[in-house]
Scaffold this active site. Structure first.
Site, PDB file in Angstrom:
ATOM      1  CD1 TRP A  86      -6.843  27.533  23.274  1.00  0.00           C
ATOM      2  CD2 TRP A  86      -7.013  27.904  25.380  1.00  0.00           C
ATOM      3  NE1 TRP A  86      -7.489  28.763  23.147  1.00  0.00           N
ATOM      4  CE2 TRP A  86      -7.645  28.917  24.559  1.00  0.00           C
ATOM      5  CE3 TRP A  86      -6.909  28.002  26.816  1.00  0.00           C
ATOM      6  CZ2 TRP A  86      -8.435  29.961  25.304  1.00  0.00           C
ATOM      7  CZ3 TRP A  86      -7.637  28.784  27.397  1.00  0.00           C
ATOM      8  CH2 TRP A  86      -8.388  29.787  26.762  1.00  0.00           C
ATOM      9  CG  ASP A  87      -3.445  19.651  25.713  1.00  0.00           C
ATOM     10  OD1 ASP A  87      -3.511  19.236  27.083  1.00  0.00           O
ATOM     11  OD2 ASP A  87      -2.788  18.799  24.920  1.00  0.00           O
ATOM     12  CG  MET A  88      -2.196  26.352  26.839  1.00  0.00           C
ATOM     13  SD  MET A  88      -0.664  26.017  25.803  1.00  0.00           S
ATOM     14  CE  MET A  88      -1.225  26.588  24.352  1.00  0.00           C
TER      15      MET A  88
ATOM     16  CG  ASN B  65      -1.522  21.185  22.016  1.00  0.00           C
ATOM     17  OD1 ASN B  65      -1.170  21.390  20.662  1.00  0.00           O
ATOM     18  ND2 ASN B  65      -2.153  20.065  22.097  1.00  0.00           N
TER      19      ASN B  65
ATOM     20  CE  LYS C 281       1.860  21.128  26.981  1.00  0.00           C
ATOM     21  NZ  LYS C 281       0.606  20.603  26.725  1.00  0.00           N
TER      22      LYS C 281
END
Length: 854
Positions: free
Chosen positions: A535-537, A656, A563
Site C-alpha cells: 500500500w506504499d505505507m 498513503n 501513515k
C-alpha cells in the site's frame, strides 16, 4: 416561476433516479432512487399547478430528515449535505411567485343568455325555447383558491422549518472532537529532560539555537524557550519577512514544494529552497548574507522537487575550548558568524573548513559548505562535493535523490535517499551510507537488500554495486551517540503495490524503523509496522528520542508515528515495545496471480487510526456527488484497513498520504507528551495489466498512472474525491491531537483548519482540512503549526488544543516552523511559506519571522 422551478427540480431529480437505481443495484442505499422519484413527481405536480406537489414534498422532507439523522446523527456537516438541496427546493416552493400559481385550474360553469331569459321571439313573432348556452371557461382569482387550500402550504412550511431546525440545531453539537486536557507536569525528579546530545565540538546546543532539523539529533521539535507563552502569544506580530527568489518554474514537476525548516546557529539562519539553494540569513533582520546555488536544473523524471533542510557539523573544537566558549557565549547563540558575501558562492573557490553545513541535492550530490562564507569545503570529497550515484546498479537521472537533511553524528555524515515509486522495477538502490564528515570517505554502507555486508564498497569500482530497488529511507533520521545508534524510518521496495519482486531481506526491513550501529553500520534491531506492504505505507516520519518515565522505570524511548495512524513507543536501545504492540487479522482480498497478503498486521496501543469506512460515511457538496461517491465506494474493493490492491480498484484508508507524514510529532521531553496532526484522506489504487494500458500518460508523479517498467502491471493511485474534487469521506479530514506517551492515553483530538482556501468563496467553515508538515512545542506551553491546506499559521495551547493565535500567511505553510533567540534576547518564531505542488496550496517563496509586540 413555478414552471422554471419544476424544470429545475426535474433536472436535479433525473440523475438521482438513474444513479440511485445503479447504486441500489450495487447493494447501496435506496434513498437516492426514492428521492429521484419523489422530486420528479413533485416537479410534474408543480407543472400541473396541483397542490398535491406541496403535500408530497412535505412528506419527502420529513422522510429525508429521518433518514439523514439515522445515517449521520446530529452532525452539521453530514446533515447539511444530505438536507441542503431538499430544503432549498422546499424554500423555493414557498416563494409567493410559486405559491400564487398553485390551484389555478379552469372549470365549466352553466349560465343563461344575456337578459337572464330562456325565451326569445322568433322571426314569426312566436316565442321559442332556447337551449342552455355554455359560457366560456372562466378562472377564479388565484388568491381565492390559495386561501381555500392553506393546509398544503403551511404543511410544507412546517416541514422545511423542522428540517432546518434539525440541521442548524446540530451546529451546537460537536460529535467529532474529543476534548480534554494534558497533564504538563514538568517535574524531572525521576527522569531527565534529555534535550539532545552534545555537538561535535563538545558543546550542547545553546537554548537559543536550533542546530538540527528537529532542533537536535533527538528530533523532538521542542524548544526550552518560554519567553512566548500561553498568555502573551496572542501578541505575536511580524518582525521581518523576505522572499528567497526561488520559485516554481514552468518546466518544474507538479510536486515542487517548500518544506524547509531553518537552522539557527550563531548570528544566522541556514535554510534550503526547493531547487537546493542554501541561504544564510541574518537572524535579527532576515537580510540575505550569502546564497549557494548548485544549479540542479529541472528534471521531469523526479517525483519531488523539494528540500526539507540542511545539517550542521560544529567542527573539531576541543572539549576544553568548547567549555570555555560555552561559558563566554550567552544562551542566545554560538560564536559562529556568517559573513555578507555577494553573488553565488557556488562559483567561489573552495576553502578549508572546520564547521560545515551539509546539503543533499535533487541531482544526487552532497555538498559541504563553510557556514561563514557559503564556499565549498576543499577537503571534503571532490572540492566540497560527493556524487551519490556511485556504485548504483541503475543510474537513471531523476530516479534517486535526497529530499531530507542527512544525520551528523560523531565524525560521520549519514545520507539516505528517495527512490521514485512505481516508475521502474530496475531502479537505484535505497542504500544508507556513512561518510567521514571531514574528508567524505565512505566508512560504511547498509543496504537493506544485502544487510549483512556493511563494509564500504570501492567507490571507483563500477563492478561493485548495491542491490537493485532495495527499500529506501527518504525521511529524516535521528541519532543517539551515547548508545552509538542511528534510527532510520524505512520505506518500501519499488514497485510498492507488487510484492513478487522482493527478497526475504527486503521484506524484513521494509516499512519499519531500523537501528544502525554508528561504527559499523550493522542493524542492531528492527521493528516492522506493515508486513508485506502492498500500500506504499512506508514509514514517513522522523523518529523522536526521549527518556520516558514508565511503570518499569525510566526507559530510553523512541517514538515514531506511521501513515496508518499508529504511534509506536519503543525502547531505543533494544527495540522492545514500551507501549504494547499486537497483531490482528488482515483482509486477503482479490489478489493477482502469484501475490499474497500477510494474514495479520501489527497495531499499537497508542493509535489515531480512523474507524472503518461505511457507505454512510460518504460525503459531497450535494446529494448528487454524494451519491456518486457512494457508487464508487460500492464498486471498489474494501474490507477495511489493508485491503490488497486489485484489478478492480481498491479503497485504501488511511490513504498513503498518511495519517502522519514527514512532519512527524513534537514531543515535550520534560512532561512526556506528544502533539501532532493526524490527517484522514482515503486513496484508491488499481492494478492495470500492461496489455490494457494503451496510450495513457504515465510517470508524472506519485499520483496518477505509473508504469512500473519491467513489471506486468502498472498502478493507478490517487485520493478518493467526488466529481467536484472534494474528499468522498465526510470531514473532518485534518485534526490536531495530543497524548501521554507513558500511558498511551489520548488527551484530546480536535478538527483543525477551515476551507477558506479550498472553496471558490473564502468561507471560514471549520471542517478540519488535510495537511502536511509538522508542529513544534515550547517550554512556554505553546504548540506552533501551519501545515494545513489553508494559508494560516496557528499557535495552540498545548494543554487543551485551544487556538491562541491565528495569522494569515501569503502562501501555503507546508513546512515545520522553528524558534530561536535573536542577538537582543528576543524569542523569534520562523516559518517558511512556499506552498505544496501536489496538495495545491498557494505557491510562494516567503520566510516570515514573528516576535512579541513591544
Amino acid at each position: 416561476m413555478q414552471k422554471f422551478l419544476a424544470i429545475l427540480m426535474a433536472l436535479f431529480a433525473l440523475p438521482l433516479l438513474i444513479g440511485g437505481g445503479y447504486l441500489l443495484s450495487l447493494g447501496g442505499s435506496p434513498y437516492y432512487v426514492i428521492a429521484g422519484i419523489m422530486m420528479l413527481l413533485t416537479a410534474w405536480l408543480l407543472l400541473k399547478r396541483h397542490w398535491g406537489a406541496y403535500a408530497l414534498y412535505s412528506l419527502f422532507i420529513i422522510g429525508s430528515v429521518i433518514w439523514a439523522v439515522w445515517e449521520a446523527g446530529f452532525y452539521w456537516w453530514a446533515l447539511a449535505t444530505r438536507l441542503g438541496f431538499p430544503l432549498i427546493f422546499g424554500l423555493l416552493m414557498l416563494l409567493p411567485w410559486v405559491a400564487k400559481k398553485m390551484g389555478d385550474h379552469k372549470s365549466k360553469i352553466l349560465t343563461a343568455p344575456a337578459g337572464n331569459t330562456l325565451h326569445t321571439p322568433s322571426s314569426t313573432g312566436a316565442a321559442q325555447v332556447q337551449p342552455p348556452v355554455s359560457q366560456p371557461l372562466t378562472s377564479a382569482p388565484a388568491d381565492t383558491h390559495n386561501t381555500g387550500n392553506p393546509l398544503y402550504y403551511w404543511g410544507l412550511l412546517a416541514s422545511v422549518v423542522a428540517g432546518a431546525a434539525v440541521s442548524f440545531g446540530s451546529m451546537a453539537n460537536n460529535p467529532t472532537d474529543k476534548l480534554g486536557r494534558l497533564d504538563l507536569n514538568t517535574s524531572t525528579s525521576d527522569t531527565t529532560a534529555n534535550l539532545g546530545d552534545a555537538l561535535s565540538n563538545g558543546q550542547q546546543t545553546p537554548e537559543g539555537d536550533w542546530s538540527a532539523y528537529g532542533r537536535t539529533d533527538y528530533g523532538q521539535r521542542y524548544s526550552p524557550l518560554s519567553q512566548i507563552n500561553t498568555e502573551n502569544v496572542k501578541n505575536l506580530e511580524v518582525a521581518w519577512q523576505i522572499q528567497t527568489g526561488d520559485v516554481k518554474g514552468p518546466k518544474d514537476i507538479g510536486e515542487t514544494t517548500y518544506q524547509a525548516t531553518p537552522l539557527k546557529i550563531g548570528n544566522a539562519l541556514y535554510l534550503c529552497t526547493p531547487h537546493n539553494w542554501v541561504m544564510a540569513l541574518d537572524a535579527d533582520t532576515g537580510e540575505s548574507l550569502w546564497t549557494f546555488d548548485p544549479k540542479v536544473g529541472e528534471n521531469q523524471k523526479r517525483q519531488h522537487q523539494t528540500c526539507r533542510g540542511v545539517s550542521f557539523y560544529a567542527g573539531s573544537q576541543s572539549p576544553v575550548n568548547a567549555i570555555q566558549a560555552s561559558a563566554a557565549t550567552s544562551a542566545n547563540n554560538t560564536t559562529l558568524t556568517a559573513q555578507k558575501i555577494e553573488g553565488n558562492t557556488f562559483n567561489n573557490a573552495p576553502v578549508q573548513c572546520d564547521a560545515r553545513i551539509f546539503i543533499p541535492t535533487s541531482d544526487a550530490k552532497l555538498y559541504a559548505l563553510n557556514p561563514e562564507t557559503g564556499q565549498r569545503c576543499a577537503d571534503f570529497g571532490d572540492n566540497g562535493a560527493l556524487d551519490l550515484m556511485h556504485n548504483m546498479p541503475f543510474k537513471q537521472a531523476g530516479f534517486y535523490y535526497s529530499t531530507s537533511p542527512p544525520v551528523v553524528a560523531g565524525n560521520l555524515v549519514i545520507v539516505a535517499g528517495a527512490v521514485n515509486d512505481n516508475y521502474d522495477i530496475n531502479s537505484p538502490s535505497g542504500v544508507i551510507r556513512a561518510y567521514d564528515v571531514r574528508t567524505g570517505e565512505l566508512k560504511w554502507n547498509w543496504d537493506s537488500g544485502n544487510p549483512q555486508q556493511t563494509a564500504p564498497l570501492d567507490v571507483n569500482d563500477p563492478n561493485q554495486v548495491y542491490k537493485t530497488s532495495s527499500p529506501n529511507s527518504w525521511s529524516i533520521a535521528t541519532a543517539d551517540e551515547k548508545l552509538g545508534l542511528a534510527y532510520f524510518p524505512m520505506g518500501n521496495r519499488t514497485p510498492d503495490q507488487l510484492g513478487v519482486y522482493r527478497t526475504p531481506e527486503e521484506e524484513k526491513y521494509a516499512t519499519s524503523v531500523v537501528a544502525l550501529d554508528l561504527k559499523t553500520g550493522q542493524a542492531r534491531w528492527v521493528q516492522q509496522f506493515v508486513h508485506h506492504d502492498l500500500w506504499d505505507m512506508d514509514t514517513p516520519a522522523q523518529p523522536t528520542l526521549l527518556d520516558l518515565k514508565t511503570d518499569k522505570g525510566v526507559q530510553p524511548a523512541l517514538v515514531v508515528p506511521t501513515k496508518q495512524g499508529d504511534v509506536y513507543v519503543l525502547n531505543r536501545a533494544t527495540g522492545e515495545p514500551i507501549l504494547p504492540i499486537k497483531e490482528r487479522p488482515a483482509p486477503q482480498g482479490d489478489l493477482i496471480a502469484g501475490e499474497h497478503a500477510a494474514p495479520t498486521q501489527p497495531y499499537s496501543a497508542l493509535s489515531f487510526e480512523p474507524k472503518r469506512l461505511t457507505e454512510k460515511d460518504m460525503w459531497g457538496a450535494s446529494l448528487i456527488d454524494q451519491m456518486m461517491c457512494r457508487i464508487e465506494f460500492n464498486k471498489l474493493n474494501y474490507e477495511g484497513r489493508y485491503t490488497p490492491p486489485s484489478l478492480n480498484g481498491t479503497l485504501v484508508y488511511p490513504g498513503n498520504f498518511g495519517t502522519f507524514n514527514w512532519g512527524s510529532l513534537a514531543v515535550d521531553p520534560e512532561s512526556g507528551v506528544m502533539f501532532g496532526m493526524p490527517t484522514y484522506l482515503a486513496f484508491t489504487s488499481k492494478l492495470i495489466p500492461k496489455h490494457s494500458l494503451g496510450d495513457v500518460e504515465t510517470n508524472k508523479g506519485e499520483q496518477g498512472v505509473n508504469a512500473n517498467e519491467g513489471a506486468d502491471y502498472a498502478v493507478e493511485m490517487g485520493p478518493f474525491l467526488s466529481p467536484l474534487g472534494v474528499p468522498c469521506q465526510q470531514p473532518p479530514w485534518g485534526t490536531i491531537a495530543a497524548a501521554n506517551l507513558s500511558t498511551g492515553d489520548i488527551a484530546y483530538q480536535r478538527k483543525n483548519g477551515t476551507v477558506q482556501d479550498l472553496s471558490p468563496l473564502p468561507l471560514k467553515f471549520e471542517l478540519g482540512v488535510p495537511g502536511i508538515g509538522g508542529p513544534i512545542i515550547t517550554k512556554g506551553g505553546v504548540a506552533f503549526l501551519s501545515a494545513a491546506t489553508e494559508n494560516n499559521f496557528r499557535a495552540y495551547d498545548l494543554a487543551t488544543g485551544d487556538v491562541l493565535w491565528n495569522q494569515r500567511i501569503p502562501a501555503g505553510g507546508q513546512a515545520t516552523p522553528m524558534t530561536y533567540l535573536n542577538s537582543k534576547g528576543e524569542q523569534m518564531v520562523v516559518l517558511v511559506a512556499g506552498g505544496h505542488g501536489s496538495v495545491g496550496t498557494k505557491i510562494g517563496d516567503y520566510v516570515i519571522a514573528y516576535k512579541l509586540a513591544k
